[in-house]
Scaffold this active site. Structure first.
Site, PDB file in Angstrom:
ATOM      1  N   LYS A  60       0.862  -1.089   0.033  1.00 14.57           N
ATOM      2  CA  LYS A  60       0.136  -0.063  -0.092  1.00 14.57           C
ATOM      3  C   LYS A  60       0.894   1.349   0.052  1.00 14.57           C
ATOM      4  O   LYS A  60       1.967   1.061   0.495  1.00 14.57           O
ATOM      5  CB  LYS A  60      -0.883  -0.069   1.215  1.00 14.57           C
ATOM      6  CG  LYS A  60      -1.966  -1.034   1.358  1.00 14.57           C
ATOM      7  CD  LYS A  60      -2.849  -0.857   2.627  1.00 14.57           C
ATOM      8  CE  LYS A  60      -3.781  -1.870   2.903  1.00 14.57           C
ATOM      9  NZ  LYS A  60      -5.111  -1.708   1.716  1.00 14.57           N
ATOM     10  N   ARG A  68     -10.586 -11.454   2.171  1.00 15.16           N
ATOM     11  CA  ARG A  68     -11.288 -12.496   1.370  1.00 15.16           C
ATOM     12  C   ARG A  68     -10.662 -13.770   1.658  1.00 15.16           C
ATOM     13  O   ARG A  68     -11.500 -14.926   1.449  1.00 15.16           O
ATOM     14  CB  ARG A  68     -11.724 -12.178   0.198  1.00 15.16           C
ATOM     15  CG  ARG A  68     -10.624 -12.281  -0.972  1.00 15.16           C
ATOM     16  CD  ARG A  68     -10.934 -11.166  -2.282  1.00 15.16           C
ATOM     17  NE  ARG A  68     -10.816  -9.864  -1.923  1.00 15.16           N
ATOM     18  CZ  ARG A  68     -11.193  -8.860  -2.670  1.00 15.16           C
ATOM     19  NH1 ARG A  68     -11.705  -9.169  -4.017  1.00 15.16           N
ATOM     20  NH2 ARG A  68     -11.240  -7.583  -2.427  1.00 15.16           N
TER      21      ARG A  68
HETATM   22  N1  BES Z   1      -8.296  -3.795   4.334  1.00 14.40           N
HETATM   23  C1  BES Z   1      -8.286  -3.374   2.904  1.00 14.40           C
HETATM   24  C2  BES Z   1      -9.662  -2.549   2.898  1.00 14.40           C
HETATM   25  C3  BES Z   1      -9.715  -1.151   3.465  1.00 14.40           C
HETATM   26  C4  BES Z   1      -9.558   0.034   2.842  1.00 14.40           C
HETATM   27  C5  BES Z   1     -10.317  -1.085   4.821  1.00 14.40           C
HETATM   28  C6  BES Z   1      -9.683   1.122   3.462  1.00 14.40           C
HETATM   29  C7  BES Z   1     -10.205  -0.042   5.495  1.00 14.40           C
HETATM   30  C8  BES Z   1     -10.330   1.172   4.751  1.00 14.40           C
HETATM   31  C9  BES Z   1      -8.361  -4.496   2.200  1.00 14.40           C
HETATM   32  O1  BES Z   1      -7.555  -5.508   2.604  1.00 14.40           O
HETATM   33  C10 BES Z   1      -7.880  -4.070   0.811  1.00 14.40           C
HETATM   34  O2  BES Z   1      -6.720  -3.666   0.852  1.00 14.40           O
HETATM   35  N2  BES Z   1      -8.447  -4.137  -0.204  1.00 14.40           N
HETATM   36  C11 BES Z   1      -8.145  -3.788  -1.296  1.00 14.40           C
HETATM   37  C12 BES Z   1      -8.776  -4.905  -2.538  1.00 14.40           C
HETATM   38  C13 BES Z   1      -8.379  -4.521  -3.913  1.00 14.40           C
HETATM   39  C14 BES Z   1      -6.773  -4.907  -3.701  1.00 14.40           C
HETATM   40  C15 BES Z   1      -9.015  -5.520  -4.733  1.00 14.40           C
HETATM   41  C16 BES Z   1      -8.678  -2.294  -1.812  1.00 14.40           C
HETATM   42  O3  BES Z   1     -10.164  -2.011  -1.340  1.00 14.40           O
HETATM   43  O4  BES Z   1      -8.087  -1.471  -2.170  1.00 14.40           O
HETATM   44 MN    MN Z   2      -5.502  -5.425   2.090  1.00 16.04          MN
END
Ligand code: BES
Ligand code: MN
Ligand code: ZN
Length: 501
Positions: A283, A357
């Site tokens: 990230k 997931r």
């Molecule tokens: N934990 C994150 C989602 C999240 C984002 C929670 C903002 C709280 C605030 C999750 O694991 C994630 O990173 N999801 C990705 C999925 C994508 C790579 C398909 C996302 O939402 O960007």
């Molecule tokens: Mn994530």
């Protein structure tokens, strides 16, 4: 905070602060219409004390608008705090919950130690539900996240007294009050877990905290780690965990009341990523510190299980929390890897940041193996859900309308906002893989839905609800009734859903 219920006459209460609620009865839409606030109490002395300021037009009784009077004439209380509920026609039980939180958060930083909160008297505010909500709101308002500040002064309100009139149904209110305490404390347990930073709350420590809670309230509890994941062939869960020095924790909580041996078994499955760096698909650093809250779904299940243990519904419940840390490392899983989940399905990893997931896939399979006939999961699953619904509604999905109807009914009691989003074959198409059964992302559009479709593959035909709480688990800006920080969202709704069986 000590909290108590008392049946008294408001005017005679000797206290540092008496809080009463007000609503605006003005119905005219004219822009210059003067507000006409009324106090929601039948106590004439309190009404007289507030009459002058209420008729001045200075105070509108807007939602959570406060007004403080010192030395109110004719009252034994040293201060009178008026808290607004907004327009009278819209005043409801959730607004009472917030008003109680507002009263506590008003009192806390002023060094005032006692607060008496008058249970509102109004037709649309039934005393039982209002009692429970006021108590919950007081707990919500009492929580502050500054656990590690060395100059943290204990500014907590020492006693919160909910004052109801002497001619109420005292037994009913006592029961509602006791429920509010259990629910409020459980929600705050969830919040204190979510608030902990990643270094202080590893998967192992989360497991220990769950086990301590279970021992206190009499739940069964097992905490497994790496070996068990291998034994159960949880390839999806393990793939996320393998890049971290911190071992995973598979936390199982069991509530088995007597006389419920042949009814439904409810499986509560929570995402417990104690820190989400994104892994190899790392990230950006901006706001990454907030990814300590990526275990909020798991913490919600731990809080809900505590409340269930204490409120004793007649239905079996199993809690499964899949805790891991998502890290980049020489051993970390990579885009392109193919993993075999516990169910036998193969998953092509497209993005290691879509890790929630994966842990849930095996958690849901395991809950089914343990006998769950109905499933609910909670997870901070997708940023896409936040894009879709903002920070007002959390996302919800279900493959079964009767099960959803129960959850929808639960929302009326919990006062929480979830918005049901669709599932569908067209979305499921988007996660088909060329090399294996499915892939862990479905492209740019409809990201909350494709994530839900991914989970559905593992849920199969079991009636199921999925809660995406990414946008609500962390309060970005403090409100009069809740501090900035962890919200404890979903605890109350999951609890009420369980109680509806
Ligand atoms: N934990 C994150 C989602 C999240 C984002 C929670 C903002 C709280 C605030 C999750 O694991 C994630 O990173 N999801 C990705 C999925 C994508 C790579 C398909 C996302 O939402 O960007
Ligand atoms: Mn994530
Ligand atoms: Zn995550």
């Amino acid at each position: 905070m000590k909290i108590q219920l008392s049946f008294v006459n408001l005017a005679g209460i000797e206290t540092e602060l008496l809080a009463v609620l007000a609503a605006d009865t003005q119905t005219s839409k004219a822009p210059d219409a003067k507000p006409e606030p009324v106090l929601l109490t039948s106590d004439e002395a309190v009404q007289t004390a507030a009459a002058s300021v209420l008729s001045s037009g200075e105070y509108k009784a807007g939602a959570n608008e406060t007004l403080l009077l010192h030395a109110p004439a004719g009252l034994a209380a040293r201060r009178l705090l008026i808290v607004g509920l907004g327009k009278q026609a819209k005043a409801n039980v959730p607004s009472v919950r917030n008003a109680a939180g507002t009263a506590v958060r008003f009192t806390k930083p002023r060094g005032i130690r006692e607060l008496v909160f008058a249970l509102p008297e109004a037709e649309q505010l039934p005393p039982g539900p209002s009692t429970r909500a006021a108590v919950e709101g007081a707990f919500v308002g009492d929580f502050d996240p500054d656990t590690y500040r060395s100059d943290r002064k204990d500014q907590s309100v020492q006693t919160f007294t909910l004052a109801a009139s002497g001619n109420s149904d005292q037994d009913a209110l006592k029961a509602a009050f006791a429920e509010g305490v259990i629910v409020g404390e459980s929600q705050n347990l969830t919040r204190s877990l979510v608030n902990e930073p990643g270094n202080k709350l590893t998967p192992t420590i989360l497991g220990r905290r769950a086990a301590e809670m279970a021992a206190e309230v009499g739940l069964g509890c097992e905490v497994h780690s790496t070996e068990k994941l291998h034994e159960l062939k949880m390839g999806a869960f393990w793939s996320v965990s393998q890049g971290s020095e911190e071992p995973p924790a598979l936390i199982v909580l069991r509530y088995e009341p007597e006389g419920a041996s042949d009814g439904p078994v409810l499986g509560l499955v929570g995402k417990g990523i104690t820190f989400d760096t994104g892994g190899i698909s790392i990230k950006p650093s901006d706001k990454m510190e907030l990814m300590k809250y990526d275990m909020a779904g798991g913490a919600a299940m731990i809080g809900a299980m505590r409340a269930i243990a204490l409120l004793k519904p007649r239905v079996r419940v199993i809690g499964v929390v899949c805790a891991a840390e998502n890290m980049p490392d020489g051993k970390a899983y990579k885009p392109g890897d193919v993993e075999t989940a516990m169910s036998g399905k193969t998953i092509e990893i497209i993005n290691t940041d879509a890790e929630g997931r994966l842990v849930l896939a095996d958690g849901l399979s395991y809950a089914k193996q343990l006998g769950a006939t109905h499933l609910i999961d909670a997870a901070t699953l997708t940023g896409a859900c936040v894009v879709a619904l903002g920070m007002t509604n959390a996302g919800a999905f279900s493959n079964d309308d009767p099960t959803w109807a129960k959850f929808d009914g639960a929302l009326a009691t919990s006062g929480e906002k979830f918005w049901r989003l669709p599932l569908g074959e067209e979305y499921a198409e988007l996660i088909k893989s060329d090399i294996g059964d499915i892939k862990n992302t479905g492209g740019r559009y409809g990201g909350a839905i494709t994530a839900a479709e991914f989970l559905k593959v593992f849920v199969e035909e079991t009636p199921w609800i999925h809660l995406d709480i990414a946008g609500l688990a962390w309060v970005e800006d403090s409100k009069p009734y809740i501090a900035k920080g962890p919200s404890g969202v979903a605890v109350r709704s999951i609890l009420e859903w369980v109680r509806s069986f």
